[in-house]
Design a protein around this motif. Structure first.
Motif, PDB file in Angstrom:
ATOM      1  N   GLY A   9       0.796  -1.232   0.000  1.00 15.61           N
ATOM      2  CA  GLY A   9       0.000   0.000   0.000  1.00 15.61           C
ATOM      3  C   GLY A   9       0.821   1.272   0.000  1.00 15.61           C
ATOM      4  O   GLY A   9       0.442   2.278   0.585  1.00 15.61           O
ATOM      5  N   PRO A  11       2.885   4.167  -2.674  1.00 18.42           N
ATOM      6  CA  PRO A  11       2.358   4.888  -3.842  1.00 18.42           C
ATOM      7  C   PRO A  11       2.058   3.968  -5.021  1.00 18.42           C
ATOM      8  O   PRO A  11       1.074   4.186  -5.745  1.00 18.42           O
ATOM      9  CB  PRO A  11       3.478   5.885  -4.181  1.00 18.42           C
ATOM     10  CG  PRO A  11       4.666   5.437  -3.420  1.00 18.42           C
ATOM     11  CD  PRO A  11       4.186   4.690  -2.235  1.00 18.42           C
ATOM     12  N   GLY A  13       1.172   0.618  -5.032  1.00 20.06           N
ATOM     13  CA  GLY A  13      -0.025  -0.191  -4.804  1.00 20.06           C
ATOM     14  C   GLY A  13      -1.293   0.645  -4.835  1.00 20.06           C
ATOM     15  O   GLY A  13      -2.303   0.259  -5.445  1.00 20.06           O
ATOM     16  N   GLY A  35       1.049   4.008   2.722  1.00 18.98           N
ATOM     17  CA  GLY A  35       1.985   5.133   2.544  1.00 18.98           C
ATOM     18  C   GLY A  35       3.392   4.734   2.167  1.00 18.98           C
ATOM     19  O   GLY A  35       4.100   5.489   1.513  1.00 18.98           O
ATOM     20  N   GLN A  37       7.418   3.782   2.327  1.00 17.58           N
ATOM     21  CA  GLN A  37       8.645   4.323   2.949  1.00 17.58           C
ATOM     22  C   GLN A  37       8.604   5.820   3.227  1.00 17.58           C
ATOM     23  O   GLN A  37       9.190   6.296   4.197  1.00 17.58           O
ATOM     24  CB  GLN A  37       9.837   4.079   2.027  1.00 17.58           C
ATOM     25  CG  GLN A  37      10.173   2.655   1.798  1.00 17.58           C
ATOM     26  CD  GLN A  37      10.980   2.527   0.524  1.00 17.58           C
ATOM     27  OE1 GLN A  37      12.058   3.091   0.413  1.00 17.58           O
ATOM     28  NE2 GLN A  37      10.466   1.796  -0.437  1.00 17.58           N
ATOM     29  N   SER A  41       9.344  10.343   6.095  1.00 17.19           N
ATOM     30  CA  SER A  41       9.922  11.614   5.681  1.00 17.19           C
ATOM     31  C   SER A  41       9.246  12.787   6.396  1.00 17.19           C
ATOM     32  O   SER A  41       8.045  12.780   6.616  1.00 17.19           O
ATOM     33  CB  SER A  41       9.738  11.738   4.167  1.00 17.19           C
ATOM     34  OG  SER A  41      10.293  12.926   3.726  1.00 17.19           O
ATOM     35  N   THR A 116       3.699  -4.856  -5.158  1.00 18.62           N
ATOM     36  CA  THR A 116       4.209  -3.495  -4.937  1.00 18.62           C
ATOM     37  C   THR A 116       4.669  -3.377  -3.480  1.00 18.62           C
ATOM     38  O   THR A 116       4.254  -2.475  -2.763  1.00 18.62           O
ATOM     39  CB  THR A 116       3.121  -2.430  -5.238  1.00 18.62           C
ATOM     40  OG1 THR A 116       2.024  -2.638  -4.338  1.00 18.62           O
ATOM     41  CG2 THR A 116       2.617  -2.489  -6.657  1.00 18.62           C
ATOM     42  N   SER A 119      10.527  -1.654  -0.447  1.00 23.56           N
ATOM     43  CA  SER A 119      11.760  -2.140   0.190  1.00 23.56           C
ATOM     44  C   SER A 119      11.857  -1.671   1.633  1.00 23.56           C
ATOM     45  O   SER A 119      11.056  -0.850   2.085  1.00 23.56           O
ATOM     46  CB  SER A 119      12.979  -1.669  -0.612  1.00 23.56           C
ATOM     47  OG  SER A 119      12.844  -0.340  -0.987  1.00 23.56           O
ATOM     48  N   ARG A 121      14.953  -1.019   5.031  1.00 19.34           N
ATOM     49  CA  ARG A 121      16.337  -0.573   5.238  1.00 19.34           C
ATOM     50  C   ARG A 121      17.336  -1.721   5.369  1.00 19.34           C
ATOM     51  O   ARG A 121      17.054  -2.714   6.045  1.00 19.34           O
ATOM     52  CB  ARG A 121      16.422   0.251   6.510  1.00 19.34           C
ATOM     53  CG  ARG A 121      15.530   1.456   6.533  1.00 19.34           C
ATOM     54  CD  ARG A 121      15.836   2.340   5.333  1.00 19.34           C
ATOM     55  NE  ARG A 121      15.020   3.518   5.387  1.00 19.34           N
ATOM     56  CZ  ARG A 121      15.350   4.607   6.081  1.00 19.34           C
ATOM     57  NH1 ARG A 121      16.454   4.639   6.772  1.00 19.34           N
ATOM     58  NH2 ARG A 121      14.558   5.643   6.083  1.00 19.34           N
ATOM     59  N   PHE A 249       9.126 -13.206   0.146  1.00 22.21           N
ATOM     60  CA  PHE A 249       7.972 -14.110   0.078  1.00 22.21           C
ATOM     61  C   PHE A 249       7.701 -14.644  -1.326  1.00 22.21           C
ATOM     62  O   PHE A 249       6.869 -15.531  -1.492  1.00 22.21           O
ATOM     63  CB  PHE A 249       6.717 -13.426   0.659  1.00 22.21           C
ATOM     64  CG  PHE A 249       6.177 -12.314  -0.203  1.00 22.21           C
ATOM     65  CD1 PHE A 249       6.820 -11.102  -0.277  1.00 22.21           C
ATOM     66  CD2 PHE A 249       5.012 -12.484  -0.931  1.00 22.21           C
ATOM     67  CE1 PHE A 249       6.333 -10.071  -1.066  1.00 22.21           C
ATOM     68  CE2 PHE A 249       4.508 -11.464  -1.731  1.00 22.21           C
ATOM     69  CZ  PHE A 249       5.176 -10.256  -1.792  1.00 22.21           C
ATOM     70  N   ASN A 291       6.740   9.101  -7.499  1.00 20.91           N
ATOM     71  CA  ASN A 291       6.022   9.298  -8.764  1.00 20.91           C
ATOM     72  C   ASN A 291       6.281   8.161  -9.746  1.00 20.91           C
ATOM     73  O   ASN A 291       5.388   7.752 -10.495  1.00 20.91           O
ATOM     74  CB  ASN A 291       6.434  10.631  -9.410  1.00 20.91           C
ATOM     75  CG  ASN A 291       5.953  11.813  -8.597  1.00 20.91           C
ATOM     76  OD1 ASN A 291       4.762  12.062  -8.518  1.00 20.91           O
ATOM     77  ND2 ASN A 291       6.874  12.507  -7.957  1.00 20.91           N
TER      78      ASN A 291
HETATM   79  C1  LIG Z   1      13.013   8.334   4.391  1.00 20.66           C
HETATM   80  C2  LIG Z   1      12.650   8.299   2.926  1.00 20.66           C
HETATM   81  C3  LIG Z   1      12.275   9.462   2.282  1.00 20.66           C
HETATM   82  C4  LIG Z   1      11.904   9.443   0.940  1.00 20.66           C
HETATM   83  N1  LIG Z   1      11.554  10.616   0.351  1.00 20.66           N
HETATM   84  C5  LIG Z   1      11.158  10.623  -0.928  1.00 20.66           C
HETATM   85  C6  LIG Z   1      10.720  11.836  -1.538  1.00 20.66           C
HETATM   86  O1  LIG Z   1      10.744  12.903  -0.917  1.00 20.66           O
HETATM   87  N2  LIG Z   1      10.294  11.776  -2.819  1.00 20.66           N
HETATM   88  C7  LIG Z   1      10.274  10.600  -3.560  1.00 20.66           C
HETATM   89  O2  LIG Z   1       9.828  10.611  -4.707  1.00 20.66           O
HETATM   90  N3  LIG Z   1      10.709   9.454  -3.007  1.00 20.66           N
HETATM   91  C8  LIG Z   1      11.148   9.428  -1.720  1.00 20.66           C
HETATM   92  N4  LIG Z   1      11.593   8.261  -1.166  1.00 20.66           N
HETATM   93  C9  LIG Z   1      11.565   7.037  -1.986  1.00 20.66           C
HETATM   94  C10 LIG Z   1      10.114   6.533  -2.037  1.00 20.66           C
HETATM   95  O3  LIG Z   1       9.625   6.480  -0.708  1.00 20.66           O
HETATM   96  C11 LIG Z   1      10.022   5.172  -2.708  1.00 20.66           C
HETATM   97  O4  LIG Z   1      10.538   5.234  -4.014  1.00 20.66           O
HETATM   98  C12 LIG Z   1       8.564   4.720  -2.754  1.00 20.66           C
HETATM   99  O5  LIG Z   1       8.036   4.640  -1.446  1.00 20.66           O
HETATM  100  C13 LIG Z   1       8.403   3.370  -3.422  1.00 20.66           C
HETATM  101  O6  LIG Z   1       7.049   3.048  -3.394  1.00 20.66           O
HETATM  102  P1  LIG Z   1       6.499   1.541  -3.444  1.00 20.66           P
HETATM  103  O7  LIG Z   1       5.028   1.668  -3.497  1.00 20.66           O
HETATM  104  O8  LIG Z   1       7.204   0.798  -4.501  1.00 20.66           O
HETATM  105  O9  LIG Z   1       6.962   0.843  -2.087  1.00 20.66           O
HETATM  106  P2  LIG Z   1       6.906   1.267  -0.551  1.00 20.66           P
HETATM  107  O10 LIG Z   1       6.721   2.717  -0.396  1.00 20.66           O
HETATM  108  O11 LIG Z   1       8.094   0.628   0.068  1.00 20.66           O
HETATM  109  O12 LIG Z   1       5.577   0.559  -0.027  1.00 20.66           O
HETATM  110  C14 LIG Z   1       5.481  -0.815   0.117  1.00 20.66           C
HETATM  111  C15 LIG Z   1       4.240  -1.128   0.907  1.00 20.66           C
HETATM  112  O13 LIG Z   1       4.041  -2.541   0.904  1.00 20.66           O
HETATM  113  C16 LIG Z   1       3.680  -2.992   2.206  1.00 20.66           C
HETATM  114  N5  LIG Z   1       4.182  -4.376   2.288  1.00 20.66           N
HETATM  115  C17 LIG Z   1       5.458  -4.808   2.251  1.00 20.66           C
HETATM  116  N6  LIG Z   1       5.502  -6.152   2.290  1.00 20.66           N
HETATM  117  C18 LIG Z   1       4.222  -6.579   2.340  1.00 20.66           C
HETATM  118  C19 LIG Z   1       3.613  -7.863   2.373  1.00 20.66           C
HETATM  119  N7  LIG Z   1       4.332  -8.991   2.351  1.00 20.66           N
HETATM  120  N8  LIG Z   1       2.265  -7.939   2.432  1.00 20.66           N
HETATM  121  C20 LIG Z   1       1.508  -6.810   2.449  1.00 20.66           C
HETATM  122  N9  LIG Z   1       2.032  -5.571   2.397  1.00 20.66           N
HETATM  123  C21 LIG Z   1       3.378  -5.452   2.349  1.00 20.66           C
HETATM  124  C22 LIG Z   1       4.352  -2.022   3.163  1.00 20.66           C
HETATM  125  O14 LIG Z   1       3.623  -1.941   4.382  1.00 20.66           O
HETATM  126  C23 LIG Z   1       4.286  -0.714   2.369  1.00 20.66           C
HETATM  127  O15 LIG Z   1       3.134  -0.004   2.668  1.00 20.66           O
HETATM  128  C24 LIG Z   1      11.962   8.244   0.187  1.00 20.66           C
HETATM  129  C25 LIG Z   1      12.358   7.058   0.819  1.00 20.66           C
HETATM  130  C26 LIG Z   1      12.698   7.069   2.169  1.00 20.66           C
HETATM  131  C27 LIG Z   1      13.123   5.800   2.845  1.00 20.66           C
END
Ligand SMILES: Cc1cc2nc3c(=O)[nH]c(=O)nc-3n(C[C@H](O)[C@H](O)[C@H](O)COP(=O)(O)OP(=O)(O)OC[C@H]3O[C@@H](n4cnc5c(N)ncnc54)[C@H](O)[C@@H]3O)c2cc1C
Length: 311
Positions: A9, A11, A13, A35, A37, A41, A116, A119, A121, A249, A291
């Motif tokens: 969940g 951006p 997802g 929300g 990672q 922030s 989705t 990652s 840390r 997984f 984005n």
């Molecule tokens: C501190 C920090 C600040 C950042 N600031 C910015 C910024 O200002 N601008 C920007 O563009 N990018 C920023 N980034 C990078 C950005 O956050 C990531 O590129 C973005 O979050 C990736 O989105 P995602 O949906 O792929 O994964 P994630 O945001 O990692 O979301 C994954 C989701 O999946 C869920 N999940 C994981 N495993 C499972 C599972 N097995 N079953 C069910 N749910 C699960 C998690 O709870 C999470 O909600 C930042 C990153 C960090 C760490």
């Protein structure tokens, strides 16, 4: 059986979930939290259309958007994790489907899967690292920084995240030392210059970390620099050494690359396994940003819709 399961969940997802609802795909949406990672922030300033938003509000806005779009197409399950995913091969004229098992013991079946899961840390692997986790070792300056007011702290890493962490800590800490493994910083030059110009800031390159010491909490850090072993007093160690894709997984099901990321076709976000797509930070996409994660997930959703309706 669902048309689609969306796992995660952040951006990526949520963007896919909103599109799935608009296309009336019967979807099960499973996420541990909303929300992703960026909820860590202090301020996201490059989410297009929003000048600045705190990480927590960013998470809330994503959740609200999905819930308000979901109607009866997208069923949302939160607070649980997908722990297992397997393919059930076609039998008796039916096509293959996916079996999804979650941490609360429930199972779902779906025709297609979008991963989705982003990652998490990367952790230090030196003596004391496990012992002092949450006892001085931390991964979030905006959450924990104020706890170290007027203390000496270390930041481990040399990328943008490490320098941004140092910049945040300089607002509270007595001193910040940044320790970098290699002889170059990967962070943007302008950020490096700005952070290093602070009088309470110091950075050391070519460092080999040896040990984190303390009794109840961290009290010092041992590292080697140019053959010399040094012990510095610090009470906080902020670790910013990269991210590990949340793909454990599915490692038995999808061939991962050497970084543990899911390889995808960048035109469609298809994985090597028929019926599974992936988007965002869990993939081998070259750039990882909010984005981009959202855009790639929408690309995947469009392709999933086409796949479901042209077979
Ligand atoms: C501190 C920090 C600040 C950042 N600031 C910015 C910024 O200002 N601008 C920007 O563009 N990018 C920023 N980034 C990078 C950005 O956050 C990531 O590129 C973005 O979050 C990736 O989105 P995602 O949906 O792929 O994964 P994630 O945001 O990692 O979301 C994954 C989701 O999946 C869920 N999940 C994981 N495993 C499972 C599972 N097995 N079953 C069910 N749910 C699960 C998690 O709870 C999470 O909600 C930042 C990153 C960090 C760490």
């Amino acid at each position: 059986m669902f048309d689609l399961v969306i796992i995660g969940g952040g951006p990526a997802g949520v963007a896919a979930g909103v599109y799935a609802a608009r296309k009336r795909l019967k979807t099960i949406f499973i996420t541990e939290l909303f929300g992703g990672q960026s909820t860590e922030s202090v301020g996201v300033e490059n989410w297009i259309g929003t000048k600045k938003i705190s990480g927590l509000d960013f998470g809330k806005a994503l959740e609200e958007h999905l819930r308000s779009s979901a109607s009866d197409s997208v069923e949302i399950k939160t607070g649980i994790k997908v722990v297992h995913l397997e393919v059930e091969p076609p039998s008796g004229g039916s096509t293959s489907k996916f079996l999804i098992k979650t941490s609360d013991g429930t199972s779902y079946t779906a025709k297609t899967v979008l991963i989705t899961t982003g990652s998490t840390r990367r952790k230090l692997e030196i003596p004391g690292a496990k012992e002092f986790e949450n006892k001085g070792i931390t991964y979030c300056a905006s959450c924990d920084g104020p706890l170290f007011a007027d203390q000496d702290v270390a930041v481990i890493g040399g990328g943008n995240a490490a320098f941004e962490t140092a910049a945040q800590l300089l607002a509270y800490a007595k001193s910040v030392i940044l320790l970098n493994r290699s002889d170059t910083f990967r962070a943007d030059e302008v950020t490096v210059r700005k952070v290093l110009s602070h009088p309470n800031m110091k950075a050391v390159k070519n460092v080999v970390l040896k040990e984190i010491k303390g009794s109840k909490f961290v009290s010092s850090l041992i590292y080697e620099e140019a053959g010399e072993v040094k012990e510095i007093p610090v009470t906080g160690v902020f670790v910013e050494i990269g991210l590990v894709p949340t793909t454990d997984f599915v490692k038995e099901l999808i061939p991962l690359n050497k970084y543990g990321q899911i390889p995808v076709d960048p035109r469609t976000q298809r994985t090597a396994v028929e019926g599974i797509w992936a988007a965002g930070d869990s993939t081998d996409g070259l750039y990882h940003q909010n984005n981009i994660a959202a855009g790639d997930a929408i690309k995947a959703l469009e392709n999933i819709y086409l796949d479901l309706h042209t077979k």
